[in-house]
Design a protein around this motif. Structure first.
Motif, PDB file in Angstrom:
ATOM      1  N   VAL A   1       0.840  -1.198   0.000  1.00 36.97           N
ATOM      2  CA  VAL A   1       0.000   0.000   0.000  1.00 36.97           C
ATOM      3  C   VAL A   1       0.875   1.249   0.000  1.00 36.97           C
ATOM      4  CG1 VAL A   1      -1.808   1.259   1.229  1.00 36.97           C
ATOM      5  CG2 VAL A   1      -1.768  -1.237   1.318  1.00 36.97           C
ATOM      6  N   CYS A   2       0.523   2.198  -0.877  1.00 37.84           N
ATOM      7  CA  CYS A   2       1.129   3.526  -0.857  1.00 37.84           C
ATOM      8  C   CYS A   2       0.020   4.564  -1.069  1.00 37.84           C
ATOM      9  CB  CYS A   2       2.261   3.655  -1.877  1.00 37.84           C
ATOM     10  SG  CYS A   2       1.757   3.651  -3.616  1.00 37.84           S
ATOM     11  N   LEU A   3       0.390   5.797  -1.242  1.00 39.62           N
ATOM     12  CA  LEU A   3      -0.587   6.877  -1.354  1.00 39.62           C
ATOM     13  C   LEU A   3      -1.468   6.756  -2.598  1.00 39.62           C
ATOM     14  CD1 LEU A   3      -1.760   9.546  -0.299  1.00 39.62           C
ATOM     15  CD2 LEU A   3       0.090  10.724  -1.521  1.00 39.62           C
ATOM     16  N   GLY A   4      -0.848   6.591  -3.777  1.00 40.21           N
ATOM     17  CA  GLY A   4      -1.614   6.629  -5.020  1.00 40.21           C
ATOM     18  C   GLY A   4      -1.746   5.323  -5.772  1.00 40.21           C
ATOM     19  N   ASN A   5      -0.952   4.318  -5.411  1.00 40.08           N
ATOM     20  CA  ASN A   5      -0.940   3.014  -6.074  1.00 40.08           C
ATOM     21  C   ASN A   5      -0.553   3.122  -7.542  1.00 40.08           C
ATOM     22  OD1 ASN A   5      -3.216   0.279  -6.781  1.00 40.08           O
ATOM     23  ND2 ASN A   5      -1.156   0.130  -5.990  1.00 40.08           N
ATOM     24  N   ILE A   6       0.397   4.036  -7.822  1.00 44.01           N
ATOM     25  CA  ILE A   6       0.940   4.102  -9.181  1.00 44.01           C
ATOM     26  C   ILE A   6       2.470   4.032  -9.211  1.00 44.01           C
ATOM     27  CG2 ILE A   6      -1.031   5.264 -10.248  1.00 44.01           C
ATOM     28  CD1 ILE A   6       0.654   7.896 -10.108  1.00 44.01           C
ATOM     29  N   CYS A   7       3.131   4.247  -8.085  1.00 39.56           N
ATOM     30  CA  CYS A   7       4.602   4.221  -8.070  1.00 39.56           C
ATOM     31  C   CYS A   7       5.158   3.109  -7.186  1.00 39.56           C
ATOM     32  CB  CYS A   7       5.173   5.570  -7.629  1.00 39.56           C
ATOM     33  SG  CYS A   7       4.863   6.936  -8.771  1.00 39.56           S
ATOM     34  N   ARG A   8       5.147   3.320  -5.882  1.00 32.62           N
ATOM     35  CA  ARG A   8       5.838   2.413  -4.965  1.00 32.62           C
ATOM     36  C   ARG A   8       5.142   1.076  -4.779  1.00 32.62           C
ATOM     37  NH1 ARG A   8       6.110   6.240   0.054  1.00 32.62           N
ATOM     38  NH2 ARG A   8       4.079   6.760  -0.825  1.00 32.62           N
TER      39      ARG A   8
ATOM     40  N   ALA B   1      -2.491  -1.517  -3.400  1.00 33.58           N
ATOM     41  CA  ALA B   1      -3.625  -0.603  -3.262  1.00 33.58           C
ATOM     42  C   ALA B   1      -3.127   0.760  -2.815  1.00 33.58           C
ATOM     43  CB  ALA B   1      -4.638  -1.157  -2.266  1.00 33.58           C
ATOM     44  N   ALA B   2      -4.037   1.722  -2.849  1.00 35.57           N
ATOM     45  CA  ALA B   2      -3.743   3.102  -2.445  1.00 35.57           C
ATOM     46  C   ALA B   2      -4.567   3.470  -1.228  1.00 35.57           C
ATOM     47  CB  ALA B   2      -4.087   4.065  -3.581  1.00 35.57           C
ATOM     48  N   THR B   3      -4.052   4.407  -0.458  1.00 36.49           N
ATOM     49  CA  THR B   3      -4.869   4.974   0.613  1.00 36.49           C
ATOM     50  C   THR B   3      -5.769   6.071   0.056  1.00 36.49           C
ATOM     51  OG1 THR B   3      -3.096   6.507   1.236  1.00 36.49           O
ATOM     52  CG2 THR B   3      -3.216   4.409   2.440  1.00 36.49           C
ATOM     53  N   SER B   4      -5.421   6.617  -1.094  1.00 35.50           N
ATOM     54  CA  SER B   4      -6.243   7.653  -1.730  1.00 35.50           C
ATOM     55  C   SER B   4      -7.025   7.046  -2.898  1.00 35.50           C
ATOM     56  CB  SER B   4      -5.346   8.780  -2.269  1.00 35.50           C
ATOM     57  OG  SER B   4      -4.663   8.336  -3.437  1.00 35.50           O
ATOM     58  N   GLY B   5      -7.942   7.808  -3.446  1.00 30.04           N
ATOM     59  CA  GLY B   5      -8.713   7.348  -4.593  1.00 30.04           C
ATOM     60  C   GLY B   5      -8.335   8.054  -5.886  1.00 30.04           C
TER      61      GLY B   5
ATOM     62  N   GLY C   1      -8.004   2.614 -11.249  1.00 28.56           N
ATOM     63  CA  GLY C   1      -8.114   2.154 -12.631  1.00 28.56           C
ATOM     64  C   GLY C   1      -6.954   2.522 -13.526  1.00 28.56           C
ATOM     65  N   ASN C   2      -6.052   3.373 -13.047  1.00 28.37           N
ATOM     66  CA  ASN C   2      -4.915   3.792 -13.869  1.00 28.37           C
ATOM     67  C   ASN C   2      -3.786   2.769 -13.807  1.00 28.37           C
ATOM     68  OD1 ASN C   2      -6.298   6.148 -14.403  1.00 28.37           O
ATOM     69  ND2 ASN C   2      -5.116   7.390 -12.987  1.00 28.37           N
ATOM     70  N   PRO C   3      -2.999   2.678 -14.891  1.00 25.40           N
ATOM     71  CA  PRO C   3      -1.824   1.806 -14.856  1.00 25.40           C
ATOM     72  C   PRO C   3      -0.748   2.427 -13.962  1.00 25.40           C
ATOM     73  CG  PRO C   3      -1.834   3.088 -16.871  1.00 25.40           C
ATOM     74  CD  PRO C   3      -3.137   3.384 -16.160  1.00 25.40           C
TER      75      PRO C   3
ATOM     76  N   GLY D   1      -4.505   0.728 -10.658  1.00 29.11           N
ATOM     77  CA  GLY D   1      -4.655   1.282  -9.320  1.00 29.11           C
ATOM     78  C   GLY D   1      -6.020   0.987  -8.720  1.00 29.11           C
ATOM     79  N   ARG D   2      -5.994   0.731  -7.418  1.00 30.46           N
ATOM     80  CA  ARG D   2      -7.242   0.548  -6.682  1.00 30.46           C
ATOM     81  C   ARG D   2      -7.050   1.110  -5.282  1.00 30.46           C
ATOM     82  NH1 ARG D   2      -8.024  -3.275  -2.731  1.00 30.46           N
ATOM     83  NH2 ARG D   2      -6.535  -4.968  -2.494  1.00 30.46           N
ATOM     84  N   GLN D   3      -8.157   1.381  -4.627  1.00 30.03           N
ATOM     85  CA  GLN D   3      -8.102   1.932  -3.273  1.00 30.03           C
ATOM     86  C   GLN D   3      -8.256   0.815  -2.241  1.00 30.03           C
ATOM     87  OE1 GLN D   3     -10.918   5.062  -2.380  1.00 30.03           O
ATOM     88  NE2 GLN D   3      -9.602   5.858  -0.760  1.00 30.03           N
ATOM     89  N   LEU D   4      -7.552   0.970  -1.145  1.00 31.73           N
ATOM     90  CA  LEU D   4      -7.666   0.069  -0.003  1.00 31.73           C
ATOM     91  C   LEU D   4      -9.114   0.031   0.461  1.00 31.73           C
ATOM     92  CD1 LEU D   4      -5.925  -1.549   2.105  1.00 31.73           C
ATOM     93  CD2 LEU D   4      -5.891   0.561   3.448  1.00 31.73           C
ATOM     94  N   LYS D   5      -9.586  -1.164   0.811  1.00 30.94           N
ATOM     95  CA  LYS D   5     -10.958  -1.308   1.303  1.00 30.94           C
ATOM     96  C   LYS D   5     -10.947  -2.142   2.578  1.00 30.94           C
ATOM     97  CE  LYS D   5     -11.974  -5.069  -1.906  1.00 30.94           C
ATOM     98  NZ  LYS D   5     -10.948  -5.276  -2.859  1.00 30.94           N
TER      99      LYS D   5
END
Length: 158
Positions: free
Chosen positions: A7-14, A40-44, A48-50, A71-75
């Motif tokens: 899990v990171c902030l945006g789920n696009i990098c780390r 997953a990301a903590t933010s939304g 859906g982005n790569p 990308g998806r958000q933590l649930k």
């Protein structure tokens, strides 16, 4: 089956970088039937982005695939599904604990606490240094895989 969530902030990098690297390590050790990985990301912001183009480029240098990643958000259900919920930095850990309502649960860990570094993984979205992040992710993923293998010897030896 052992389930690992990065899990990171945006789920696009780390976190997608860690997901891809961990999957690669698992495949190299032929453990994919025992261990599943997601991120997953903590933010939304990037649902859906790569992965970020810098993450894709860095992983491509090492022949590590990001195919099918989005990308998806933590649930809340993630807390039930995953055995390890791995945050990339202290802010992620705080947000994970708040979102999942589990302030001190041992399955929530900061990624580099498994290494000698004991620090946050810098976010290349802001630093631009995807190599530094990759180097730390490799080290963290190797340490996490060793922990998973140690924690689940009976499953992985069957």
């Amino acid at each position: 089956m052992v389930n690992v969530l990065f899990v990171c902030l945006g789920n696009i990098c780390r976190s997608p970088m860690a997901e891809a690297v961990f999957k690669h390590l698992i495949q190299n050790e032929k453990l994919e039937q025992y261990i599943q990985v997601d991120s997953a990301a903590t933010s939304g912001w990037h649902i859906g982005n790569p992965p970020h183009k810098g993450t894709i480029a860095k992983l491509k240098e090492y022949n590590i695939s990001t195919k099918g990643m989005a990308g998806r958000q933590l649930k809340e259900e993630d807390f039930e599904e995953f055995d390890y919920i791995v945050g990339m930095d202290e802010n992620n850990i705080r947000d994970i604990r708040k979102m999942l309502g589990q302030p001190n649960h041992p399955k929530i860990i900061r990624f580099l606490d498994l290494t000698i570094h004991k620090k946050d993984v810098p976010d290349p979205y802001f630093t631009g240094d995807f190599q530094e992040t990759y180097d730390l992710v490799i080290e963290g993923c190797e340490a996490l895989l060793n922990k998973v293998k140690s924690d689940h010897k009976e499953l992985l030896q069957s």
